[in-house]
Design a protein around this motif. Structure first.
Motif, PDB file in Angstrom:
ATOM      1  N   PHE A 158     -27.593  10.696  -1.137  1.00  0.00           N
ATOM      2  CA  PHE A 158     -27.146  11.727  -0.215  1.00  0.00           C
ATOM      3  C   PHE A 158     -27.465  11.277   1.214  1.00  0.00           C
ATOM      4  CE2 PHE A 158     -27.596  13.815  -4.263  1.00  0.00           C
ATOM      5  CZ  PHE A 158     -26.447  14.593  -4.324  1.00  0.00           C
ATOM      6  N   GLN A 187     -27.254  12.571   4.125  1.00  0.00           N
ATOM      7  CA  GLN A 187     -27.944  13.493   5.031  1.00  0.00           C
ATOM      8  C   GLN A 187     -29.183  14.090   4.379  1.00  0.00           C
ATOM      9  OE1 GLN A 187     -26.754  13.456   8.065  1.00  0.00           O
ATOM     10  NE2 GLN A 187     -24.992  12.235   7.392  1.00  0.00           N
ATOM     11  N   ASP A 188     -29.749  13.387   3.425  1.00  0.00           N
ATOM     12  CA  ASP A 188     -30.865  13.921   2.640  1.00  0.00           C
ATOM     13  C   ASP A 188     -32.084  14.199   3.520  1.00  0.00           C
ATOM     14  OD1 ASP A 188     -32.798  14.429   0.574  1.00  0.00           O
ATOM     15  OD2 ASP A 188     -31.521  13.287  -0.788  1.00  0.00           O
ATOM     16  N   THR A 247     -22.008   7.701  -2.840  1.00  0.00           N
ATOM     17  CA  THR A 247     -22.602   8.452  -1.738  1.00  0.00           C
ATOM     18  C   THR A 247     -21.937   9.807  -1.586  1.00  0.00           C
ATOM     19  OG1 THR A 247     -21.090   7.515  -0.090  1.00  0.00           O
ATOM     20  CG2 THR A 247     -23.185   6.362  -0.439  1.00  0.00           C
ATOM     21  N   SER A 248     -22.739  10.745  -1.106  1.00  0.00           N
ATOM     22  CA  SER A 248     -22.221  12.045  -0.690  1.00  0.00           C
ATOM     23  C   SER A 248     -22.781  12.305   0.702  1.00  0.00           C
ATOM     24  CB  SER A 248     -22.669  13.150  -1.658  1.00  0.00           C
ATOM     25  OG  SER A 248     -22.242  14.416  -1.203  1.00  0.00           O
ATOM     26  N   ASP A 249     -21.925  12.578   1.675  1.00  0.00           N
ATOM     27  CA  ASP A 249     -22.352  12.747   3.065  1.00  0.00           C
ATOM     28  C   ASP A 249     -22.864  14.178   3.285  1.00  0.00           C
ATOM     29  OD1 ASP A 249     -22.883  12.082   5.658  1.00  0.00           O
ATOM     30  OD2 ASP A 249     -20.810  12.277   6.348  1.00  0.00           O
ATOM     31  N   THR A 250     -23.888  14.519   2.494  1.00  0.00           N
ATOM     32  CA  THR A 250     -24.438  15.873   2.496  1.00  0.00           C
ATOM     33  C   THR A 250     -25.950  15.792   2.326  1.00  0.00           C
ATOM     34  OG1 THR A 250     -24.052  15.984   0.108  1.00  0.00           O
ATOM     35  CG2 THR A 250     -22.357  16.935   1.526  1.00  0.00           C
ATOM     36  N   ASP A 251     -26.596  16.962   2.339  1.00  0.00           N
ATOM     37  CA  ASP A 251     -28.031  17.037   2.094  1.00  0.00           C
ATOM     38  C   ASP A 251     -28.290  16.947   0.586  1.00  0.00           C
ATOM     39  OD1 ASP A 251     -30.747  17.328   2.488  1.00  0.00           O
ATOM     40  OD2 ASP A 251     -30.597  19.193   3.623  1.00  0.00           O
ATOM     41  N   HIS A 252     -29.547  16.925   0.226  1.00  0.00           N
ATOM     42  CA  HIS A 252     -29.992  16.686  -1.153  1.00  0.00           C
ATOM     43  C   HIS A 252     -29.324  17.627  -2.160  1.00  0.00           C
ATOM     44  CE1 HIS A 252     -32.685  14.843  -3.998  1.00  0.00           C
ATOM     45  NE2 HIS A 252     -33.178  16.011  -4.372  1.00  0.00           N
ATOM     46  N   GLN A 290     -26.397  18.563  -2.487  1.00  0.00           N
ATOM     47  CA  GLN A 290     -25.371  19.472  -1.967  1.00  0.00           C
ATOM     48  C   GLN A 290     -23.980  18.848  -2.108  1.00  0.00           C
ATOM     49  OE1 GLN A 290     -26.343  22.675  -0.926  1.00  0.00           O
ATOM     50  NE2 GLN A 290     -28.196  21.854  -1.874  1.00  0.00           N
ATOM     51  N   PHE A 291     -23.532  18.705  -3.332  1.00  0.00           N
ATOM     52  CA  PHE A 291     -22.192  18.167  -3.572  1.00  0.00           C
ATOM     53  C   PHE A 291     -21.254  19.307  -3.962  1.00  0.00           C
ATOM     54  CE2 PHE A 291     -24.785  17.786  -7.390  1.00  0.00           C
ATOM     55  CZ  PHE A 291     -24.022  18.443  -8.339  1.00  0.00           C
ATOM     56  N   ASN A 292     -19.957  19.083  -3.755  1.00  0.00           N
ATOM     57  CA  ASN A 292     -18.984  20.119  -4.118  1.00  0.00           C
ATOM     58  C   ASN A 292     -18.317  19.791  -5.450  1.00  0.00           C
ATOM     59  OD1 ASN A 292     -16.999  18.166  -3.558  1.00  0.00           O
ATOM     60  ND2 ASN A 292     -16.770  18.873  -1.435  1.00  0.00           N
TER      61      ASN A 292
END
Length: 292
Positions: free
Chosen positions: A216, A218-219, A270-275, A277-279
């Motif tokens: 993540f 933005q973790d 990768t997910s460009d989100t916080d820990h 926090q995937f959709n």
């Protein structure tokens, strides 16, 4: 005889046509059956893969025990419990795919290394801290639980009592004191082959068809976030990081990851989100295919 042959063929097709079971393991501060987290993930899997058997790991007899044990039950004991649960479930006898969230991801890797029966085919680690953590910025549990954890970490993360009874201490890696970490870590240093090199750990992990790691970008929970791809802080400081490919674990191939990488078995997502926090789109497009 012809009937017997076709009956046998039909059974074989049915057996191989069945969906591979999926087993989930939650992270710190969560539980097996929270309808807003693991319960929702389970529903998404069942909706997209009809007929699949999904099991959600619980360490304890109820949600409260399961959540509490995520903080205070020795990680090695948890691995032993889960290995026994897997072996006792007849629906998993032919193998399963594993998906773990946060610390559940690295715990699954320990299962893959230590418990090859029943076989784990694919391992999906969603934000798992495979090189551990150095920092405790946020805590998803209750205020009382989190305050207790902080006090124990402050007391002395490598004290024997803390190592034996606080889960997060067992994957705490201090880059400013690597000697103490390797000497006293009861869990992470073992599964990462940093002391004794266990050939069975390497052999078992390499049996995976796919090892998927989600980082993540933005973790704000995992420090450093590079740990989710086996990276960590360079020795002696806590600012610059190294990648998996730059580590002795990879270059000397302590776990077979270099060979697995060459064979296309490692997947770095990768997910460009916080820990965590995937959709739904990310889950369905990037993760779900490894459960089919």
């Amino acid at each position: 005889m012809a009937y017997a042959f076709f009956a046998f063929f039909a059974c074989v097709v049915l057996a191989y046509g069945d969906q591979i079971p999926a087993v989930l393991w939650h992270g710190m501060g969560d539980s097996c059956c929270n309808p807003l987290s693991l319960g929702r993930i389970e529903k998404m899997i069942v909706d997209k893969i009809p007929g699949i058997y999904v099991k959600s790991i619980s360490i304890g007899d109820n949600i409260i025990e399961d959540t509490f044990n995520g903080f205070f039950k020795n990680a090695n004991e948890q691995i032993d419990i889960v290995c026994a649960q897997l072996k006792a479930d007849p629906k998993l006898a032919n193998g399963y795919n594993a998906m773990g969230f946060s610390q559940g991801g690295q715990f699954w890797r320990a299962v893959a290394q230590r418990c090859p029966t029943p076989p784990m085919f694919n391992l999906v680690s969603v934000g798992g801290q495979h090189q551990g953590v150095f920092g405790f910025p946020r805590c998803p549990g209750s205020e009382a639980l989190c305050e207790m954890v902080r006090k124990l970490l402050n007391y002395g993360v490598y004290e024997r009592y803390v190592q034996d009874n606080l889960v997060q201490a067992e994957y705490w890696q201090d880059p400013l004191n690597e000697t103490e970490y390797r000497k006293y870590s009861v869990f992470l240093a073992d599964i990462n082959q940093e002391n004794v090199k266990n050939a069975t750990y390497k052999e078992n992990l390499m049996k995976l068809k796919n090892f998927v790691m989600v980082k993540f970008l933005q973790d704000t929970m995992v420090q450093p976030k590079e740990s989710e791809w086996f990276g960590f802080y360079k020795p002696g400081q806590d600012k610059e990081t190294f990648t998996l490919q730059e580590s002795p674990l990879y270059m000397e191939d302590w776990l077979g990851l270099k060979e697995m990488d060459a064979a296309g078995k490692l997947h770095f997502l990768t997910s460009d989100t916080d820990h965590l926090q995937f959709n739904d789109t990310f889950f369905n497009n990037e993760l779900l295919p490894f459960l089919k």
